[in-house]
Design a protein around this motif. Structure first.
Motif, mmCIF file in Angstrom:
data_model
loop_
_atom_site.group_PDB
_atom_site.id
_atom_site.type_symbol
_atom_site.label_atom_id
_atom_site.label_comp_id
_atom_site.label_asym_id
_atom_site.label_seq_id
_atom_site.Cartn_x
_atom_site.Cartn_y
_atom_site.Cartn_z
ATOM 1 N N ARG A 163 0.846 -1.207 0.000
ATOM 2 C CA ARG A 163 0.000 0.000 0.000
ATOM 3 C C ARG A 163 0.880 1.255 0.000
ATOM 4 O O ARG A 163 0.607 2.220 -0.721
ATOM 5 C CB ARG A 163 -0.921 0.002 1.219
ATOM 6 N N SER A 165 -5.291 1.843 -2.169
ATOM 7 C CA SER A 165 -6.068 1.726 -0.940
ATOM 8 C C SER A 165 -5.984 0.315 -0.372
ATOM 9 O O SER A 165 -5.597 -0.629 -1.059
ATOM 10 C CB SER A 165 -7.534 2.073 -1.208
ATOM 11 N N ARG A 166 -6.394 0.180 0.886
ATOM 12 C CA ARG A 166 -6.392 -1.125 1.537
ATOM 13 C C ARG A 166 -7.271 -2.136 0.770
ATOM 14 O O ARG A 166 -6.816 -3.254 0.501
ATOM 15 C CB ARG A 166 -6.869 -0.988 2.982
ATOM 16 N N THR A 220 -8.154 -2.161 -2.370
ATOM 17 C CA THR A 220 -7.569 -2.456 -3.681
ATOM 18 C C THR A 220 -6.410 -3.435 -3.562
ATOM 19 O O THR A 220 -6.297 -4.387 -4.335
ATOM 20 C CB THR A 220 -7.098 -1.156 -4.363
#
Length: 338
Positions: free
Chosen positions: A33, A39-40, A42
């Motif tokens: 990340r 993002s988390r 994703t």
């Protein structure tokens, strides 16, 4: 103006993560990340997707006192594909097989005698140790036509014949790519040697064969027929440059005279291309080291208007073989990773 589809965005993110794992080794989800800016959710989705695709695996945990999903280290599945790099010279053939993560899986060398097709095939199979190969890249002396992938003229390798590469493809059941050996040495120099970080440079190859490889704008430049950098054919003081700096004649020269001869050949490349950096490779470049590079710099400064740095090659081991493996890995990763 077209916008990226969700599928395209996922493919781009996946490849970004895979490239980071190649470059840095196993990483945790938080590290991915941070490095990608994603993002988390994703990163979580792409990790799941890549694991389901058999491209990555859990490779351990980060920190002895940490537990849970975020502590897991994710790494490439190395056995997903294997490649072979081959250095085909006038006296021997050497092969290195690597997994998709770049780890060496096997090596083999054979002296050239008998039928070349069978010899090259067996050397590659010896290095592979029964592993299936996805891509093979062979470095050999001579001009390789970028359009056909075949030699423009006969090779100095004993037993070379037209159609050899096609025969090896059939024998091995895998894609086989032929490349000029100095071009492959330049690939290694740009990744792990003195030219790392340089977008523009010329590698002067000073060995049993004399030549050069040209990299401009970060790309290897082969020329229309594969002849870019063939400085050995250049006439200097009424002689071919290759005759002035071949190992047969340079052994009895002092460093100053050797540097003067190399500088005269480099002058033509610098005047036309202005690469900013000339790397001295091959046996002579390695043995001469920083001392020879410094002397060539001084001679070149007196000849050429464009300021040019000269460095000795710092690639350890067989630069041609390393460049072949790196090129094969680039090809197979594009195929497997997308």
């Amino acid at each position: 103006m077209k916008t990226a589809t969700p599928a395209t965005a996922r493919a781009i993110n996946d490849r970004l993560a895979l490239d980071l794992l190649i470059e840095r080794g196993p990483l945790t989800a938080p590290q991915l990340r941070t490095l990608t800016g994603l993002s988390r959710p994703t990163v979580s989705d792409l990790l799941e997707r890549l694991m389901e695709g058999g491209l990555i695996q859990v490779a351990g945990e980060y920190g002895e006192d940490r537990r849970g999903p975020n502590a897991r280290l994710y790494g490439l599945v190395p056995d997903r594909a294997h490649v072979a790099g081959v250095d085909l010279r006038r006296d021997a053939v050497t092969a290195t097989v690597a997994d998709i993560a770049g780890g060496v899986a096997g090596e083999a060398t054979r002296t050239i005698r008998g039928e070349l097709d069978a010899l090259v095939e067996q050397t590659i199979r010896d290095a592979a140790g029964g592993r299936a190969l996805d891509t093979v890249v062979i470095g050999a002396p001579g001009l390789v036509d970028p359009r056909t992938g075949e030699l423009v003229s006969a090779s100095d390798v004993p037993g070379w014949r037209p159609g050899l590469i096609g025969a090896l493809r059939r024998r091995l059941g895998a894609p086989v790519v032929l490349e000029n050996e100095v071009n492959l040495a330049a690939v290694a120099e740009s990744r792990t040697g003195s030219a790392a970080g340089s977008e523009d440079f010329v590698l002067m190859w000073l060995d049993d064969g004399i030549g050069a490889a040209v990299v401009l704008g970060g790309r290897l430049r082969r020329g229309a027929s594969g002849g870019a950098g063939e400085v050995g054919m250049l006439e200097v003081d009424g002689m071919a440059f290759c005759e002035l700096v071949s190992p047969d004649v340079t052994g009895g020269l002092d460093r100053a005279e050797l540097a003067a001869r190399i500088a005269r050949g480099a002058f033509a490349l610098v005047t036309i291309l202005d690469p900013g950096l000339v790397v001295l490779g091959g046996r002579t470049g390695h043995q001469g080291g920083d001392e020879l590079a410094g002397l060539v710099t001084e001679r070149l400064r007196a000849l050429a208007p464009a300021p040019t740095e000269v460095r000795a090659s710092t690639v350890e081991g067989n630069a041609v073989l390393q460049g072949a493996v790196l090129t094969a890995l680039d090809l197979v990763r594009d195929h497997v990773f997308g």
